[in-house]
Design an enzyme around this catalytic site. Structure first.
Site, PDB file in Angstrom:
ATOM      1  N   HIS A   1      12.131   5.149  -0.981  1.00 11.94           N
ATOM      2  CA  HIS A   1      11.586   5.497  -2.128  1.00 11.94           C
ATOM      3  C   HIS A   1      11.243   3.893  -2.788  1.00 11.94           C
ATOM      4  O   HIS A   1      12.474   3.429  -3.316  1.00 11.94           O
ATOM      5  CB  HIS A   1      12.442   6.046  -3.218  1.00 11.94           C
TER       6      HIS A   1
ATOM      7  N   LYS B   1       3.809  13.129  -3.139  1.00  9.24           N
ATOM      8  CA  LYS B   1       4.811  13.028  -4.311  1.00  9.24           C
ATOM      9  C   LYS B   1       4.679  13.785  -5.356  1.00  9.24           C
ATOM     10  O   LYS B   1       3.308  14.151  -6.037  1.00  9.24           O
ATOM     11  CB  LYS B   1       4.926  11.404  -4.843  1.00  9.24           C
TER      12      LYS B   1
ATOM     13  N   HIS C   1      10.069  14.208  -8.104  1.00 17.35           N
ATOM     14  CA  HIS C   1      11.014  13.500  -9.098  1.00 17.35           C
ATOM     15  C   HIS C   1      11.386  14.619  -9.797  1.00 17.35           C
ATOM     16  O   HIS C   1      10.846  15.619 -10.755  1.00 17.35           O
ATOM     17  CB  HIS C   1       9.995  12.769 -10.080  1.00 17.35           C
TER      18      HIS C   1
ATOM     19  N   HIS D   1      16.008  10.137  -5.781  1.00 16.30           N
ATOM     20  CA  HIS D   1      17.074   9.532  -6.858  1.00 16.30           C
ATOM     21  C   HIS D   1      17.679  10.471  -7.540  1.00 16.30           C
ATOM     22  O   HIS D   1      17.908  10.479  -8.730  1.00 16.30           O
ATOM     23  CB  HIS D   1      16.274   8.730  -7.769  1.00 16.30           C
TER      24      HIS D   1
ATOM     25  N   ASP E   1      14.541   3.198  -5.225  1.00 20.37           N
ATOM     26  CA  ASP E   1      13.600   3.355  -6.235  1.00 20.37           C
ATOM     27  C   ASP E   1      13.474   1.779  -7.024  1.00 20.37           C
ATOM     28  O   ASP E   1      13.549   1.943  -8.175  1.00 20.37           O
ATOM     29  CB  ASP E   1      14.124   4.125  -7.275  1.00 20.37           C
TER      30      ASP E   1
ATOM     31  N   HIS F   1       8.880   1.336  -5.101  1.00 20.57           N
ATOM     32  CA  HIS F   1       7.615   0.823  -6.015  1.00 20.57           C
ATOM     33  C   HIS F   1       7.181  -0.496  -5.826  1.00 20.57           C
ATOM     34  O   HIS F   1       7.894  -1.527  -6.101  1.00 20.57           O
ATOM     35  CB  HIS F   1       7.753   1.104  -7.407  1.00 20.57           C
TER      36      HIS F   1
END
Length: 347
Positions: free
Chosen positions: A14, A100, A137, A175, A248, A16
């Protein structure tokens, strides 16, 4: 005391990376230690189609430092207009590893997410058919629900009904932050996994709020009570194959964090392995770090573990990490665990 630990090179399930100058600045921090990463699609505009995913992948590969050995694993952003056949073609071609799900409004750049889950049933059915995992999420966005309860409510209201309505769908709860999330994953024998971040193994809500607001500890899902943090540590260090690393790591420039309405996200790519080694050492579980960081994720996604190895060594003197990194978009503060880090990755 163990002074050296060699494990298979880890993956980040995970991550970004953002885009443009920010991506160019943070990508080397991940590529240095990690072989692969599930790359989040919540750009502006989001990565919705296979064509957009291919273009984003190409930008990532072009931004890699020369000689870097790193593979981005692309995802699609699920919307109420997502074409099931586009997902199927992208997955069959090896372009897209997962899809996602963001509930609309749940986190950074999630405005295009899902509000009416009935409108994505066709996509979820197709994903179950072809074996494409759904990354979620896991928070409801109902304003009546306390922000500290949103994960637990999401499990009851959204996730469990989705799983029951779509047999065979592989799901990753990303997460997780609560004992509720840990317990739910443990209650399901197969087809459900969960990523745990570096920072949620370390911080609690006190880190954000006690002694003044600390914007660089603010993330979504927000850190919870110590008992929830302790449940995450127990899960991560247990060796249970359903739990694996997803940092994350989410960079924002400092001015966007240190303002009246600061962005949610913690950047931890640079020092994650040092942080994890400290956590696992404290739990007497260094022998299980490889499972959490390098083995459980590939097994869930049906991929082989990495053949290359990395070695971590423990020094008496703390590792000197920078307080922030400089990017073309601006400075990005690195996650501070609040204690000295003695484990370093050998270069």
């Amino acid at each position: 005391m163990t002074q050296s630990l060699t494990i298979r090179r880890p993956d980040d399930w995970h991550l970004h990376l953002r885009d443009g100058a920010m991506m160019a600045g943070v990508l080397p921090e991940t590529a240095r230690d990690f072989a692969r990463a599930i790359v989040m699609p919540n750009l502006v505009p989001p990565v919705v189609t296979a064509t957009e995913a291919a273009a984003y992948r190409d930008r990532i590969l072009a931004a890699l430092p020369e000689g870097a050995d790193f593979t981005p694993l692309m995802t699609l952003y699920l919307t109420e207009e997502t074409d099931p056949e586009d997902v199927a073609r992208a997955h069959a071609a090896g372009l897209v590893t997962a899809v996602k799900l963001y509930p609309a409004g749940a986190t950074t750049n999630s405005a295009s997410g899902v509000s009416d889950f009935d409108k994505v049933r066709g996509v979820l059915d197709k994903m179950a058919e072809i074996g494409c995992p759904l990354c979620v999420h896991g928070e409801v966005v109902d304003p009546e629900i306390d922000i500290f309860d949103r994960e637990a409510v999401f499990i009851d209201r959204v996730l469990d009904p989705i799983r029951r309505a779509t047999p065979g769908l592989k799901v990753v709860m990303e997460h997780i932050t609560t004992a509720d999330g840990v317990d739910y994953v443990r209650s399901v024998p197969e087809g459900l996994g969960a990523t745990i971040t570096t920072h949620h193994l370390i911080i609690t809500r006190n880190h954000i709020l006690v002694g003044g607001i600390k914007p660089h500890y603010y993330c979504l899902p927000v850190a919870k009570r110590a008992r929830h943090r302790d449940a995450l540590v127990a899960a991560a260090t247990s060796g249970d194959a359903r739990f694996f690393l997803g940092t994350d790591s989410a960079p924002h420039v400092d001015p966007a964090k240190e303002c009246a309405c600061g962005c949610a996200g913690i950047f931890s790519a640079t020092n994650t392995l040092s942080c994890l080694a400290e956590v696992f050492e404290r739990e007497g579980a260094l022998d299980r770090l490889e499972a959490f960081a390098s083995l459980n994720g590939p097994a869930f996604y049906g991929l082989p573990p990495n053949e290359t190895r990395i070695t971590l060594t423990r020094d008496a003197s703390p590792v000197a990490y920078p307080a922030r990194i400089e990017t073309g978009a601006g400075p990005v503060t690195l996650f501070d665990p609040g204690f000295d880090l003695h484990w370093r990755v050998e270069r």
